[in-house]
Scaffold this motif. Structure first.
Motif: not given
Ligand code: ADP
Length: 498
Positions: A457-462
Motif C-alpha cells: 500500500t502507498g500507506l494512508t494517513t488517518k
C-alpha cells in the motif's frame, strides 16, 4: 505578478468568490479577538499557481506571541476543568462547521497552497476526522491503580493536560496539520497558540473563525501569523508554554529542540523524510505502480511521506518502469482551481530550483530521464512530473529530501542489499514495499528503520494511526490513542495510611 495596486483590493476579489466571506480573515486571533500586529506590518501571501498576491496578514513578532501565550494561560484552568464530554461537544461543533464550509475552505487552500481543489477538500475532511476521533478519545484518558509492595498503600497514576501548547505548522497540509495537533491537545484540556506557515495563513485563520463560532472560550485557541523565527523563539523559550508540537523540516526542528531545551519542554517533532519504496520480484506490479503514484505524486510530491527512492528488483525493473511511465504521462498539471487537474504548482521558486538542481545533479551522476525532467511549459512554479531511471548512489536525490514530483528509480538484486540501501539515510519516517511472500513481508517490515511501513500500500494517513518517525524524522506520534500521550503529563499519587 499581481496587477492589483493594493493587496486589500486583492483580498476583496478573493473574498467575493466565497459563500461565507467571513472565512477570509486577515488578522490574528488572540484571546478571542481579531488583532493586528503591534507594528502594523504585514506579510503578503501569494497564489503559487500564478504568483498573484491574494492578500496580507499581520507580521507579528515576540510581543503578540507573549500576549497569545498569556491569553492561553488565562484560559487554561477553565478549559482544563470542563469535563471531557463538554470539551467534546465543542470540538464536534467545530468539526461540523468545518464540514459545512468545506467548499470555501478548499478554495482558500487551493488559492494559497496550490493543490487541486479536490485534494484540498479531501485534506480538510481528513482534518475533521482528527477532531471527531479526539472528541471521543479525550473521554478515555485512563489512569492506573498499581498494587503497592507495602500493604497500607496504593499507587495511583493519573494523567493531566500539560498546559499551554505551542503548535508550529507547515504549508504542505495547511489544515490537517493544525487539527491533528489541536484536536488531541484541546480534547484533553490544553490550550493552544498556533503559528501557521507564512505561505498558508488563510486556511489557519479560517479555522479560527469557525472555532470561535463553535464556542471555544476566548483564549483556548490563538493563532499568530508573522515572523517564524521570533514567534518560534518566544513559543519555545517562554516558560508558560509546556509543550511544542512542530511539523516541518529537520533543520528547523533541530533549532526548536535546542530552544526548547532552555525550559525543558515536552516536544513532538514531525520532521523530514526520505521514504524508500521497494518493489520485490514477487510483487503485484499494477498494485505497486498505483501505490507509487499515490505516494510520490500527491500534493505534487510535497509531503514528508512521499516515496523519495523507488527500488525495483532487477527481474521486474523494466516492466515496472514502463507501467509507471504510462501512468506518470497521464498526470494533468495546472492551476488547482481548474477542473481535472491532478497536480498543482510547487509552493515557490526556491522549491522549484531545488527540484531542478536535484534532477540535473542526478543526470550528471549517470541517471537517465524517462519522463519530464524540466520546468513545465506553464512556467512559474510548475514542474513536470518526472521519472529518473538508473539513478546512482552518488546523486543528491539519493540522500536529500526532494519535496517535488520527481521519482528516482534504482535497481537491486537481493533482499539484504535493498534493506541496507533503504536504511541508508538519517531519516526514518515512512517506508513502503510490495511483496506477496509472508516470510519476506515480516522480515522486511521488521528490518526497516522507519516509524511507518506500508506493505502493499502507498500507506494512508488517518486519525486512527500513530503517525511519526524515528532517527532524524522526529519524536512523538500524532493520531491514534498514542497521540494523546504527547499532551498529557503522568502523575503518580502515593496513597498511604489505608
Ligand atoms: P518547510 O520546508 O516545510 O517550509 P520549515 O521547517 O521551513 O519547513 O517550516 C515549517 C514551519 O516552521 C513554518 O510554519 C515556518 O514558518 C516555521 N519556521 C521556519 N523557521 C523557523 C524558526 N527558526 N523558528 C520557528 N519556526 C520556524
Amino acid at each position: 505578478r499581481s496587477t492589483l495596486s493594493s493587496s486589500s483590493a486583492a483580498s476583496d476579489v478573493y473574498k467575493r468568490q466565497l459563500k461565507n466571506k467571513a472565512l477570509f480573515k486577515e488578522s490574528c486571533f488572540v484571546g478571542g479577538k481579531w488583532i493586528d500586529s503591534d507594528s502594523g506590518e504585514k506579510i503578503k501571501v501569494d497564489n503559487p499557481a500564478n504568483n498573484e498576491i491574494i492578500g496580507e496578514v499581520p507580521k507579528c513578532s515576540t510581543s503578540e506571541t507573549t500576549k497569545a501565550i498569556e491569553e492561553a494561560q488565562d484560559a487554561f484552568p477553565n478549559w482544563r476543568d470542563k469535563t471531557a464530554k463538554e470539551r467534546s461537544i465543542i470540538l464536534q461543533k467545530w468539526a461540523r462547521l468545518i464540514e459545512q464550509n468545506v467548499d470555501d475552505l478548499a478554495r482558500i487552500m487551493t488559492l494559497e497552497q496550490g493543490k487541486p481543489l479536490a485534494e484540498a477538500k479531501g485534506e480538510i475532511l481528513m482534518g475533521v476526522t482528527y477532531i471527531d476521533f479526539y472528541a471521543e478519545e479525550g473521554k478515555r484518558v485512563y489512569g492506573d491503580i498499581i498494587p503497592d509492595p507495602m500493604p497500607d498503600r496504593r499507587i495511583v497514576v493519573i494523567k493531566q493536560p500539560v498546559g499551554v501548547v505551542g503548535a508550529i505548522t507547515p504549508w504542505n497540509f495547511p489544515s490537517t496539520m493544525i487539527t491533528r495537533k489541536c484536536a488531541p491537545a484541546l480534547a484533553v484540556g490544553c490550550t493552544v497558540v498556533i503559528k501557521p506557515a507564512s505561505q498558508t495563513p488563510y486556511s489557519a485563520l479560517a479555522l479560527g473563525v469557525l472555532a470561535k463560532e463553535a464556542g471555544f472560550p476566548d483564549g483556548v485557541i490563538n493563532i499568530i501569523t508573522g515572523s517564524a523565527a521570533s514567534i518560534g523563539k518566544e513559543l519555545t523559550e517562554n516558560p508558560i508554554v509546556k509543550k511544542i508540537s512542530f511539523t516541518g523540516s529537520t533543520e528547523v526542528g533541530k533549532v526548536l529542540l535546542q530552544q526548547s531545551a532552555t525550559t525543558v519542554k515536552k516536544v513532538s517533532m514531525e520532521l523530514g523524510g526520505h521514504a524508500p519504496f521497494v518493489v520485490f520480484d514477487d510483487a503485484d506490479l499494477d498494485e505497486a505502480v498505483t501505490g507509487a503514484m499515490q505516494s510520490k505524486f500527491r500534493n505534487s510530491g510535497q509531503t514528508c511521506i512521499c516515496a523519495n527512492r523507488i527500488f525495483v528488483h532487477e527481474k521486474v525493473y523494466d516492466e515496472f518502469l514502463n507501467k509507471f511511465i504510462a501512468e506518470v504521462n497521464k498526470i494533468k498539471v495546472g492551476n488547482g482551481l481548474e477542473e481535472g487537474i491532478v497536480s498543482g504548482p510547487l509552493i515557490d521558486q526556491p522549491s522549484l530550483m531545488k527540484v531542478m538542481d536535484q534532477v540535473k545533479d542526478a543526470v550528471n551522476q549517470g541517471a537517465k530521464i524517462a519522463v519530464g525532467g524540466d520546468v513545465h511549459s506553464l512556467g512559474g512554479n510548475f514542474f513536470q512530473p518526472t521519472v529518473l531511471s538508473d539513478v546512482t548512489n552518488k546523486a543528491k536525490i539519493t540522500y536529500e529530501e526532494t519535496f517535488g514530483p520527481v521519482a528516482p528509480l534504482y535497481k537491486f538484486s537481493s533482499d539484504e542489499e535493498v534493506i541496507k540501501m533503504a536504511n541508508d539515510t538519517p531519516y526514518g519516517l515512512a517506508s513502503y514495499f510490495y511483496s506477496r511472500d509472508i516470510g519476506r513481508i515480516w522480515r522486511v517490515a521488521e528490518a526497516l528503520e522507519y516509524g511507518m511501513v506500508g506493505v502493499n500500500t502507498g500507506l494512508t494517513t488517518k486519525a486512527e494511526i500513530p503517525f511519526g518517525g524515528v532517527k532524524e524524522s522526529g519524536l512523538g506520534r500524532e493520531g491514534s490513542k498514542y497521540g494523546l500521550d504527547d499532551y498529557l503529563n503522568i502523575k503518580y499519587i502515593s496513597m498511604a495510611g489505608i
